[in-house]
Design an enzyme around this catalytic site. Structure first.
Site, PDB file in Angstrom:
ATOM      1  N   LYS A   1       0.834  -1.213   0.000  1.00  0.00           N
ATOM      2  CA  LYS A   1       0.000   0.000   0.000  1.00  0.00           C
ATOM      3  C   LYS A   1       0.869   1.263   0.000  1.00  0.00           C
ATOM      4  O   LYS A   1       0.612   2.183  -0.759  1.00  0.00           O
ATOM      5  CB  LYS A   1      -0.916   0.042   1.240  1.00  0.00           C
ATOM      6  CG  LYS A   1      -1.944  -1.052   1.319  1.00  0.00           C
ATOM      7  CD  LYS A   1      -2.909  -0.814   2.483  1.00  0.00           C
ATOM      8  CE  LYS A   1      -2.241  -0.869   3.840  1.00  0.00           C
ATOM      9  NZ  LYS A   1      -1.643  -2.166   4.201  1.00  0.00           N
TER      10      LYS A   1
ATOM     11  N   ARG B   1      -9.278   1.036   8.855  1.00  0.00           N
ATOM     12  CA  ARG B   1      -8.847  -0.320   9.184  1.00  0.00           C
ATOM     13  C   ARG B   1      -9.899  -1.078   9.979  1.00  0.00           C
ATOM     14  O   ARG B   1      -9.678  -2.236  10.321  1.00  0.00           O
ATOM     15  CB  ARG B   1      -7.586  -0.233  10.021  1.00  0.00           C
ATOM     16  CG  ARG B   1      -6.300  -0.511   9.259  1.00  0.00           C
ATOM     17  CD  ARG B   1      -5.174  -0.412  10.256  1.00  0.00           C
ATOM     18  NE  ARG B   1      -3.984  -1.058   9.905  1.00  0.00           N
ATOM     19  CZ  ARG B   1      -2.915  -0.480   9.353  1.00  0.00           C
ATOM     20  NH1 ARG B   1      -2.980   0.772   8.991  1.00  0.00           N
ATOM     21  NH2 ARG B   1      -1.818  -1.161   9.172  1.00  0.00           N
TER      22      ARG B   1
ATOM     23  N   ARG C   1      11.386  -5.378   4.334  1.00  0.00           N
ATOM     24  CA  ARG C   1      11.153  -3.969   3.982  1.00  0.00           C
ATOM     25  C   ARG C   1      12.167  -3.052   4.683  1.00  0.00           C
ATOM     26  O   ARG C   1      12.479  -3.234   5.852  1.00  0.00           O
ATOM     27  CB  ARG C   1       9.732  -3.591   4.421  1.00  0.00           C
ATOM     28  CG  ARG C   1       9.448  -2.099   4.386  1.00  0.00           C
ATOM     29  CD  ARG C   1       7.998  -1.786   4.401  1.00  0.00           C
ATOM     30  NE  ARG C   1       7.244  -2.435   5.462  1.00  0.00           N
ATOM     31  CZ  ARG C   1       5.906  -2.476   5.482  1.00  0.00           C
ATOM     32  NH1 ARG C   1       5.218  -1.915   4.508  1.00  0.00           N
ATOM     33  NH2 ARG C   1       5.283  -3.066   6.472  1.00  0.00           N
TER      34      ARG C   1
ATOM     35  N   ARG D   1      11.350  -0.926  10.181  1.00  0.00           N
ATOM     36  CA  ARG D   1      10.315  -0.567  11.155  1.00  0.00           C
ATOM     37  C   ARG D   1      10.326  -1.562  12.303  1.00  0.00           C
ATOM     38  O   ARG D   1      10.468  -2.763  12.081  1.00  0.00           O
ATOM     39  CB  ARG D   1       8.938  -0.590  10.471  1.00  0.00           C
ATOM     40  CG  ARG D   1       8.662   0.647   9.668  1.00  0.00           C
ATOM     41  CD  ARG D   1       7.433   0.517   8.826  1.00  0.00           C
ATOM     42  NE  ARG D   1       6.281  -0.070   9.494  1.00  0.00           N
ATOM     43  CZ  ARG D   1       5.063  -0.156   8.976  1.00  0.00           C
ATOM     44  NH1 ARG D   1       4.850   0.330   7.768  1.00  0.00           N
ATOM     45  NH2 ARG D   1       4.083  -0.705   9.625  1.00  0.00           N
TER      46      ARG D   1
ATOM     47  N   ARG E   1       0.159  -8.634  13.349  1.00  0.00           N
ATOM     48  CA  ARG E   1      -0.527  -7.631  12.509  1.00  0.00           C
ATOM     49  C   ARG E   1      -1.395  -8.320  11.463  1.00  0.00           C
ATOM     50  O   ARG E   1      -2.485  -7.839  11.132  1.00  0.00           O
ATOM     51  CB  ARG E   1       0.497  -6.711  11.845  1.00  0.00           C
ATOM     52  CG  ARG E   1       1.128  -5.745  12.856  1.00  0.00           C
ATOM     53  CD  ARG E   1       2.383  -5.081  12.314  1.00  0.00           C
ATOM     54  NE  ARG E   1       2.167  -4.349  11.105  1.00  0.00           N
ATOM     55  CZ  ARG E   1       3.074  -4.185  10.137  1.00  0.00           C
ATOM     56  NH1 ARG E   1       4.265  -4.730  10.255  1.00  0.00           N
ATOM     57  NH2 ARG E   1       2.792  -3.487   9.082  1.00  0.00           N
TER      58      ARG E   1
HETATM   59  P1  AMP Z   1       0.959   0.942   8.846  1.00  0.00           P
HETATM   60  O1  AMP Z   1       2.154   1.821   8.626  1.00  0.00           O
HETATM   61  O2  AMP Z   1      -0.229   1.373   8.064  1.00  0.00           O
HETATM   62  O3  AMP Z   1       1.276  -0.519   8.668  1.00  0.00           O
HETATM   63  O4  AMP Z   1       0.544   1.125  10.396  1.00  0.00           O
HETATM   64  C1  AMP Z   1       1.447   0.795  11.435  1.00  0.00           C
HETATM   65  C2  AMP Z   1       0.690   0.711  12.738  1.00  0.00           C
HETATM   66  O5  AMP Z   1       0.088   1.962  13.055  1.00  0.00           O
HETATM   67  C3  AMP Z   1      -0.451  -0.301  12.784  1.00  0.00           C
HETATM   68  O6  AMP Z   1      -0.024  -1.636  13.050  1.00  0.00           O
HETATM   69  C4  AMP Z   1      -1.311   0.274  13.910  1.00  0.00           C
HETATM   70  O7  AMP Z   1      -0.738   0.001  15.177  1.00  0.00           O
HETATM   71  C5  AMP Z   1      -1.186   1.777  13.666  1.00  0.00           C
HETATM   72  N1  AMP Z   1      -2.228   2.248  12.713  1.00  0.00           N
HETATM   73  C6  AMP Z   1      -2.024   2.776  11.481  1.00  0.00           C
HETATM   74  N2  AMP Z   1      -3.186   3.088  10.892  1.00  0.00           N
HETATM   75  C7  AMP Z   1      -4.163   2.728  11.761  1.00  0.00           C
HETATM   76  C8  AMP Z   1      -5.582   2.764  11.728  1.00  0.00           C
HETATM   77  N3  AMP Z   1      -6.249   3.234  10.657  1.00  0.00           N
HETATM   78  N4  AMP Z   1      -6.260   2.309  12.817  1.00  0.00           N
HETATM   79  C9  AMP Z   1      -5.620   1.851  13.898  1.00  0.00           C
HETATM   80  N5  AMP Z   1      -4.279   1.761  13.991  1.00  0.00           N
HETATM   81  C10 AMP Z   1      -3.549   2.199  12.942  1.00  0.00           C
END
Ligand code: AMP
Length: 217
Positions: free
Chosen positions: A13, A88, A127, A159, A170
């Site tokens: 994404k 999400r 990554r 990360r 996740r």
């Molecule tokens: P991402 O970079 O999108 O993979 O997000 C990393 C982490 O941020 C996720 O595993 C969640 O802990 C938090 N996070 C990001 N976006 C959301 C969301 N829309 N709702 C809840 N937690 C989020």
């Protein structure tokens, strides 16, 4: 263009969001990036989000909804935007619709990037992200000039939540809480699914096709 990008962690994404945002001249609104920046800056939001993120869990809906709501009011999001990593959960999708309806707007496209489950762990674990420009690499599939440095010279970082045990958590959270979001947009008739395998360029072409060639140069 008002677009949401859906897909499991590691589906690509972020990579596609960066490409699309550049190509269409719209801001990429990534809740994950916003939360990571808040963490680095040590703000109250960052402190709150930290334990959820490190455990691979979702940050509470009201927190992320608040962030997105505010961001959607920025002038640069007027002509359109691309949401990456949000919504999400179904309550987040409903809150997004409510916030946009207040502005007389609505999501036009939801594109889900699909990658076989067995590939997702490897994609996340390999990554690396540039700490300077944000460019995303994969050590094997989209390799940087060196394992430590980006093309721009910035340092590459992994990360914290891309460690294998957190990635697996996740993915489970995705199955339980995020998968129903696709059905939400499918019911609205605006969901497109694309194959996320192959190079970023190949996926990017499928993405443009799914969007009906809008903005094609
Ligand atoms: P991402 O970079 O999108 O993979 O997000 C990393 C982490 O941020 C996720 O595993 C969640 O802990 C938090 N996070 C990001 N976006 C959301 C969301 N829309 N709702 C809840 N937690 C989020």
């Amino acid at each position: 263009m008002m677009l949401v990008l859906l897909g499991a962690p590691g589906a690509g994404k972020g990579t596609q969001a960066r490409r699309l945002a550049l190509r269409h001249g719209i801001p990429q609104i990534s809740t994950g990036d916003i939360l990571r920046e808040a963490r680095s800056a040590g703000t109250p939001l960052g402190l709150l989000a930290r334990s959820f993120m490190d455990a691979g869990q979702l940050v509470p809906d009201e927190v992320v909804v608040g962030i997105v709501r505010e961001r959607l009011h920025s002038p640069d999001a007027k002509p359109g935007f691309l949401l990456d990593g949000f919504p999400r959960t179904v309550p987040q999708a409903e809150a997004l619709d409510g916030a946009l309806a207040e502005q007389g707007r609505g999501i036009e496209h939801a594109v889900k990037i699909e990658v076989p489950k067995e590939d997702l762990v490897e994609r996340s674990v390999g990554r690396r992200t540039c700490a300077t420009c944000g460019r995303i690499y994969h050590l094997r599939y989209s390799p940087p000039p060196s394992p430590e440095a980006c093309e721009c010279g910035g340092a590459l970082v992994q990360r914290a939540d891309d460690q294998e045990d957190v990635v697996r958590e996740r993915l489970e959270v995705f199955e339980r809480q995020t998968r129903p979001v696709s059905a939400y947009y499918e019911a609205r008739g605006i969901l497109r699914r694309i194959d996320g395998s192959g190079t970023p360029e190949e996926v990017g072409r499928r993405m443009e096709e799914a969007l009906g060639g809008e903005g094609r140069a």
